[in-house]
Enzyme design. Structure first.
Site, PDB file in Angstrom:
ATOM      1  N   HIS A  20     -13.555  -1.496  -6.232  1.00 49.44           N
ATOM      2  CA  HIS A  20     -14.767  -0.662  -6.253  1.00 49.44           C
ATOM      3  C   HIS A  20     -14.455   0.833  -6.112  1.00 49.44           C
ATOM      4  CE1 HIS A  20     -15.940  -0.374  -1.671  1.00 49.44           C
ATOM      5  NE2 HIS A  20     -14.668  -0.113  -1.861  1.00 49.44           N
ATOM      6  N   ASP A  23       0.858  -1.190   0.000  1.00 49.97           N
ATOM      7  CA  ASP A  23       0.000   0.000   0.000  1.00 49.97           C
ATOM      8  C   ASP A  23       0.892   1.237   0.000  1.00 49.97           C
ATOM      9  OD1 ASP A  23      -2.288   1.700   0.219  1.00 49.97           O
ATOM     10  OD2 ASP A  23      -3.301   0.197   1.454  1.00 49.97           O
TER      11      ASP A  23
END
Length: 346
Positions: free
Chosen positions: A251, A205
């Site tokens: 998403h 990340d």
């Protein structure tokens, strides 16, 4: 009263509750910011007592407490004395099931102001967040470390129930190393590694996303089998894993951006590897018996970040266009809304 006369009343009540929904959310947000639930604790408190501790006005505090009781978060067991219900207990700042950060973030202006321009987003198909705040959502968070940390905590809380279910929903034991792409503070990876002691893991990340990951993995006792890799999933994916995991990542992004993320995974995944996508999967037709929350999440993606929730056909198309084949889709046990989508490189 005849059925014909009842229907309009029920319909009006349904619509009124929806229109007042934004006010209910703000009452929850105020309760969190004032620390009402923590101050009440396991006993009963009066508005005067809480107002004194919050530097608030007693009458106004009483009105907030009554509203929270009307919403099912508090109970007024005797006149003027309030206790916390099980639902209200989720707003405590600490605890294994706390949704305190989730409630705080999703009632913050950073999450809500773009919703005021939902009609603009529907007309244009573009996010409204950028127009309201002058930059994209994640860029805005990166400049505000305190809000970014709260957002990470909210995502961890939202992931917790899913993390309890995912380790048993797939044969992780057939692999050696799982890379959690966009894995944030490592909540999901920690649960998977704890359940599968022969597995190693990578959390990949940004620096902001990983800020709390080291401590989370250490508390779970899996830091010796995991590593943190800082990077940008739009630029590359980490090498060295045979299982790549994306939970609540796709998403957030458009189809074109999702394709970039998946192609980076495809470049580094070995021939016998697998890709797991953990997301809600929209049914072909709206189920009127459902809560509708997944569709509100879909609109939230529209106004704030530019992504969307997807159907099975959407996921199959994304996989096919990026060198993967969708092999299985396993819904997690209800009431959880997520599914585990397994795809193989082709």
């Amino acid at each position: 009263m005849s059925r014909e006369n009842q229907l309009p009343v029920e319909a009006r009540d349904t619509l009124a509750r929806l229109v007042y929904g934004a006010m209910a959310a703000q009452a929850v947000g105020a309760a969190v910011r004032l620390g009402v639930v923590d101050l009440i604790g396991d006993g009963e408190r009066t508005a005067d007592e809480l107002a004194a501790e919050c530097a608030a006005r007693p009458q106004a505090m009483g009105r907030l407490l009554r509203a929270l009781a009307g919403l099912g978060l508090l109970a007024e067991r005797t006149p003027g004395r309030f206790a916390v219900t099980p639902a209200g207990g989720l707003l405590r700042a600490a605890g294994p099931d706390s949704l305190h950060s989730f409630a705080r973030v999703f009632t913050d202006p950073a999450m809500l102001r773009a919703w005021e321009r939902l009609d603009d987003s529907v007309r244009t198909g573009e996010t409204s967040f950028d127009a309201v705040f002058g930059k994209d959502f994640f860029g805005y968070l990166a400049e505000r470390p305190e809000l970014s940390a709260e957002f990470n905590a909210a995502m961890s809380e939202a992931t917790r129930d899913t993390a309890r279910l995912v380790p048993a929903a797939f044969d992780f034991g057939a692999f050696t190393t799982v890379a959690d792409i966009g894995g944030g503070d490592g909540t999901l990876l920690a649960a998977i590694l704890a359940a599968h002691p022969g597995l190693n893991g990578i959390v990949f990340d940004t620096a902001e996303g990983l800020a709390q990951a080291g401590a989370k993995l250490a508390r779970a006792g899996v830091d010796g089998r995991s590593s943190l890799v800082t990077g940008d999933f739009f630029a590359h994916a980490p090498e060295g894993a045979d299982l790549y995991l994306l939970k609540s990542v796709l998403h957030d992004w458009s189809d074109e951006q999702c394709a970039d993320i998946l192609r980076h995974c495809r470049r580094v995944i070995p021939g016998g590897g697998r890709l797991l996508i953990v997301e809600p999967v929209l049914p072909p037709v709206v189920d009127p018996s459902g809560s509708g929350l997944v569709y509100l999440s879909d609109l939230n993606m529209l106004v704030n970040v530019g992504g969307r929730e997807r159907t099975r056909d959407d996921f199959e198309r994304l996989c096919r266009d990026t060198g993967f084949e969708l092999r299985a889709l396993t819904p997690l046990p209800k009431p959880n809304r997520f599914s585990v989508i397994e795809a193989a490189p082709v």
